[in-house]
Enzyme design. Structure first.
Site, PDB file in Angstrom:
ATOM      1  CD  GLU A  72      -1.523   2.278   2.122  1.00  0.00           C
ATOM      2  OE1 GLU A  72      -2.265   3.286   2.005  1.00  0.00           O
ATOM      3  OE2 GLU A  72      -0.422   2.277   2.600  1.00  0.00           O
ATOM      4  CG  ASP A 100      -5.070   2.597   6.276  1.00  0.00           C
ATOM      5  OD1 ASP A 100      -4.369   2.046   7.185  1.00  0.00           O
ATOM      6  OD2 ASP A 100      -4.640   3.106   5.286  1.00  0.00           O
TER       7      ASP A 100
END
EC number: 2.3.2.5
Length: 353
Positions: free
Chosen positions: A183, A238
């Protein structure tokens, strides 16, 4: 996730946040009956024993290490994820590939764990397990995203008995956990230097053809042409673990799903099951408000392919974001515990465990 977007959010958030009750979004019909948990089931989900806390903390410790793509610790963390879910009798796939980065070719591996691969539709919970390559020192990424990874494994373990029972119902719905790799950007966030794993997996699933006739109990009028179409909703976690996060509904299409999180948090507060400091009477993590979803994260490649998204990321970001202070010492465990209760109840409610 992209930092300039955070600045933009701070500048415009006052103009863009909208009271959800003033919109018609909450009247949208979700394709599945989102019935609230019975009160006794909510009470059960809101209880976390000392054994549960110990299990979660032991799981979390496996992620509180530098997890830079291509490193030994990164590989060990991936192996821990795979082993943990195989031990629970999940179907586990590793989507491994080599990707071009500013630092040359790097190996990436997404981990996909599916409770019942035959089920037509999937409630997808996702996070990323890699950590930032920090120029100033050793970066742990406790909120980014060690805690979300530990939370997904905790959910699988703590709900294992109920999930295994649900697996045998044949109702066409299953839980899928996705741990994205790559990511973080290696140099500077861009469309090419970020989201390596999610971009690869979204493209792969888009090209992987299937049909409703080959799957278990698809909903009527379901249009299933590829693996992407089986994703009923992706809930992406997240930057979790700091005290008092504030979440918003970023996408109108999934407002009915997001409102279940708002409702669950409220009911857990009403039942006195949230861990609170003396000065506070209730938590208020999930705002009953909506804002425009500018933040770039692993959901973007799937959003572009029309997957419904619930993005559980605080706005503003934690103060420790992308600093060396994003470590175990700065985690707030009562908040993490409260979120675990909410997520347990949400999964139980959505899957009707």
């Amino acid at each position: 996730m992209l930092f300039p977007v955070l600045l933009l959010l701070k500048l415009v958030i006052g103009a863009l946040i909208i009271d959800a009750s003033a919109l018609s979004w909450h009247d949208l019909k979700w394709p599945r009956d989102l019935r609230p948990l019975a009160h006794h089931d909510l009470l059960y989900m809101g209880q976390i024993s000392e054994e549960d806390r110990g299990d979660f903390n032991a799981t979390l410790r496996n992620f509180l290490v530098p997890r830079v793509v291509g490193s030994q610790k990164h590989r060990e963390v991936r192996e821990f994820i795979v082993r943990s879910l195989k031990d629970l009798d999940w179907d586990v796939e590793e989507d491994c590939f080599d990707g071009q980065t500013p630092h040359g070719i790097k190996p990436f591996c997404n981990v996909i764990a599916t409770l019942n691969p035959s089920a037509c539709h999937r409630l997808v919970l996702a996070c990323h397990y890699d950590s930032l390559l920090h120029k100033e020192g050793t970066f742990i990424g406790a909120t980014d995203s060690a805690v979300p990874c530990a939370q997904l494994l905790y959910l699988a373990r703590s709900l294992n008995g109920k999930l295994q029972n649900q697996k045998t119902r044949g109702d066409g719905l299953t839980l899928q956990l996705v741990f994205f790799d790559g990511e973080e950007a290696f140099e500077r966030w861009s469309s090419h230097d970020s989201l390596y794993g999610s971009r690869h997996l979204a493209q792969k699933w888009h090209e992987d053809r299937t049909s409703a006739e080959r799957l278990e109990s698809c909903l009527e009028r379901s249009e299933i042409a590829n693996q992407i179409d089986r994703m009923e909703v992706m809930v992406l976690l997240d930057l979790l673990g700091a005290e008092n996060p504030r979440f918003y509904s970023y996408f109108g299409e999934t407002q009915p799903v997001y409102r279940r999180l708002v409702n669950i948090e409220s009911r857990l507060n009403d039942a006195g099951l949230m861990e609170l400091p003396r000065r506070r009477r209730r938590t208020n993590y999930f705002s009953n408000s909506s804002t425009v979803g500018f933040i770039e994260d692993d959901h973007i490649p799937f959003l572009k392919r029309s997957v419904p998204i619930v993005h559980i990321i605080p706005s503003p970001f934690p103060d420790v974001w992308h600093t060396l202070d994003d470590n175990e010492q700065n985690l707030h465990h009562p908040t993490i515990s409260n979120l675990n209760k909410i997520f347990k109840a949400f999964v139980s409610e959505y899957l009707q465990l």
